[in-house]
Design an enzyme around this catalytic site. Structure first.
Site, PDB file in Angstrom:
ATOM      1  N   GLU A 370       0.811  -1.231   0.000  1.00  0.00           N
ATOM      2  CA  GLU A 370       0.000   0.000   0.000  1.00  0.00           C
ATOM      3  C   GLU A 370       0.844   1.280   0.000  1.00  0.00           C
ATOM      4  O   GLU A 370       0.548   2.205   0.748  1.00  0.00           O
ATOM      5  CB  GLU A 370      -0.915   0.016   1.234  1.00  0.00           C
TER       6      GLU A 370
HETATM    7  C1  TNX Z   1      -4.101  -4.004   5.021  1.00  0.00           C
HETATM    8  S1  TNX Z   1      -2.399  -6.274   4.431  1.00  0.00           S
HETATM    9  C2  TNX Z   1      -2.807  -3.755   5.442  1.00  0.00           C
HETATM   10  C3  TNX Z   1      -2.538  -3.346   6.826  1.00  0.00           C
HETATM   11  C4  TNX Z   1      -3.810  -3.170   7.596  1.00  0.00           C
HETATM   12  C5  TNX Z   1      -4.756  -4.291   7.269  1.00  0.00           C
HETATM   13  C6  TNX Z   1      -6.001  -4.290   8.055  1.00  0.00           C
HETATM   14  C7  TNX Z   1      -1.404  -5.238   4.276  1.00  0.00           C
HETATM   15  C8  TNX Z   1      -0.212  -5.726   3.659  1.00  0.00           C
HETATM   16  N1  TNX Z   1      -1.708  -3.993   4.671  1.00  0.00           N
HETATM   17  O1  TNX Z   1      -1.777  -2.189   6.853  1.00  0.00           O
HETATM   18  O2  TNX Z   1      -3.508  -3.166   8.942  1.00  0.00           O
HETATM   19  O3  TNX Z   1      -5.083  -4.230   5.899  1.00  0.00           O
HETATM   20  O4  TNX Z   1      -6.776  -5.426   7.831  1.00  0.00           O
END
Ligand code: TNX
Length: 555
Positions: A370
């Protein structure tokens, strides 16, 4: 004496490790062995050892070996019982420090509830009946390094494994076969019977793990140890620690102290955060290693870095926000390290150097998820450079599946969590996938609409959803050979203490452990839910704050 030797031989006619290590007399001729079968039956019926033959008298008698989680590759009951007594010794096949330690571990585990001395001895001479034998030596029929063979006879228990890790996994099976009272930390007055039979067991996947996010909320060393205890009981072998994120940096880096003194000072929702000193981290690593669990530390970058940017603003090059403040919200995707600044890579070099030096496991997780505030071309350049730094310090890179956009180093692992294009891209580059599909394996997802904590973005995940999937058929074109393992991440935006960790993780964790360990061919929810239902008493005895899903027939 002779009959006893034959009895033992019959339980393993292809190997004679037991004989080799514990009994001076050896016998390889299978024909003679099988012709002695009737003598064995005779022996079973008119046992003249100092342990009387016992019919297994627990209500789960004939099925106890069928109730193990994760389900063993092979488990056959023979309908009798071995009984642990105050006379029982734990006998080792040699005196290597790791075997001595495991013998002591087994003894210490069984002592509080049984009150028995369970002396650990290393003797090759013939032993009286009633003992538990532990052996680490090559087994021909199980080559996996975590595999084991457990023979439970009416008058002895023999656990054999190729490695110490395998022996540790087998000890978990012995524990599960004992009455649930074994979990108590005070004396219990029950017959300590183990059903007789044979277990031959080894894992399907190399990595079977859980992830704990200590960045959104911080958890103390004691909580992490508790989580290690719980996952190790289900034969998991990895704990991935998510050590940094927008809301907090939790790992002491001596060269950059403000990361923790400032960046670790708060948490989601505000209030006091926390961090691990390097000494505390080492303590976790050591504790995990005693349970044959590898710690995989994650420093998430280039996104999810607000805590670092707030601690050292030079890491940031956002002209609209030159001095980022600490962040206590839950949104993601707004922060990025300055990928064009060489000083940023020097900083990362320092961080990885210090982290690699106290991480004996082969992996460093670099996050990479992300990074919405990083341009794709910058992201790719960044991940390529950081993989080089990880390699320079002798480690392999793991990253969330977006890292597949870059050029993956041989041995880099992509952790699948969201879109299927990324793991597909990773496999095309020859990389292995660690499977953590959010819709199935995220234990921060609520079970259903009435779950008080947790998130919902990937959908409700009740115990059956968590169990009912096969990593090897989830994504077209990605088969078992491309998958290194399975991991269940617990993100902690809404999870504040160990009881809440337990509530979200259990009873889903035993299911993920089984997906990673047991052959997929035998998997069946209707059978598993009954097994899990029988296991409820044990989780209760272990004091686990588990979710009592109405989908399970709890006993
Ligand atoms: C996505 S999964 C994220 C996390 C969040 C999570 C909450 C991922 C690699 N990144 O930063 O905490 O969703 O479910």
């Amino acid at each position: 004496m002779l009959f006893k030797q034959f009895t033992l031989s019959l339980f393993d006619s292809t190997e004679n490790v037991f004989l080799k290590y514990f009994i001076p007399f050896t016998m390889n001729d299978n024909k003679i062995l099988s012709s002695l079968f009737f003598l064995l039956l005779l022996l079973v019926n008119c046992n003249n050892t100092n342990q009387k033959e016992k019919k297994y008298n627990s209500p789960f008698a004939s099925t106890a070996l069928q109730n193990i989680i994760p389900k063993p590759v092979e488990a056959t009951s023979t309908g009798f019982a071995f009984e642990l007594t105050k006379e029982t010794n734990i006998i080792l096949n040699d005196s290597t420090p790791q075997l001595l330690k495991l013998g002591q571990y087994l003894s210490n585990t069984l002592k509080p509830a049984t009150g028995f001395p369970l002396n650990v001895v290393n003797e090759n001479k013939e032993q009286e009946a009633g003992n538990i034998f532990l052996s680490i030596a090559a087994i021909d029929s199980v080559t996996n390094k975590e595999g084991y063979i457990l023979d439970i006879l009416p008058d002895s228990v023999l656990l054999r494994a190729n490695t110490a890790a395998g022996l540790f996994r087998g000890i978990q099976t012995i524990k599960q076969l004992l009455p649930v009272e074994i979990e108590a930390d005070s004396l219990q007055l029950v017959p300590w019977q183990i059903p007789t039979g044979k277990v031959k067991d080894f894992p399907s996947y190399e990595m079977r793990g859980a992830m704990l996010d200590v960045a959104r909320h911080f958890f103390e060393v004691e909580d992490v140890k508790r989580y290690i205890d719980l996952i190790s009981f289900y034969k998991m072998n990895v704990l991935h620690l998510h050590l940094s994120d927008d809301q907090g940096w939790r790992m002491e880096i001596k060269k950059w102290p403000k990361l923790t003194t400032h960046g670790g000072s708060t948490k989601v929702g505000g209030g006091k955060g926390g961090f691990f000193t390097q000494e505390q981290y080492k303590e976790i690593v050591q504790y995990a290693s005693e349970k044959y669990i590898t710690i995989i530390p994650e420093i998430d970058m280039p996104g999810h870095t607000n805590a670092a940017l707030a601690s050292y603003p030079f890491l940031n090059c956002d002209i609209n926000n030159p001095k980022p403040k600490l962040y206590t919200g839950m949104q993601v995707g707004f922060s990025t390290l300055c990928t064009s600044n060489e000083k940023v890579y020097a900083f990362i070099d320092d961080v990885i150097l210090e982290l690699a030096a106290i991480t004996p496991g082969p992996y460093i997780h670099i996050g990479g998820d992300e990074s919405l505030a990083t341009k794709t071309k910058d992201y790719i350049k960044f991940i390529n450079k950081v993989q080089g730094i990880v390699k320079k310090y002798g480690k392999h890179t793991i990253g969330w599946d977006e890292i597949a956009l870059s050029t993956l180093q041989p041995n880099s692992i992509a952790q699948h969590w969201d879109k299927i294009d990324n793991p597909t891209l990773a496999v095309k580059q020859g990389a292995k996938i660690l499977m953590s599909p959010a819709k199935k394996a995220y234990v921060d997802m609520k079970y259903n609409a009435s779950t008080k904590i947790g998130l919902v973005w990937a959908g409700y995940t009740d115990v059956d959803d968590a169990y009912n999937w096969d990593p090897a058929t989830l994504i077209k074109g990605i088969g078992k050979e491309n998958i290194i393992g399975v991991e269940a991440p617990l993100w902690t935006e809404t999870v504040k203490n160990i009881k809440e960790i337990e509530y979200m993780a259990f009873p889903r964790i035993p299911g993920y452990a089984e997906i990673g360990w047991s052959p997929s061919a035998g998997k069946n929810w209707n059978e598993y839910k009954v097994r899990l239902g029988k296991h409820g008493k044990r989780m209760k005895a272990m004091n686990i704050n588990f979710y009592k899903s109405s989908k399970i027939p709890w006993q």
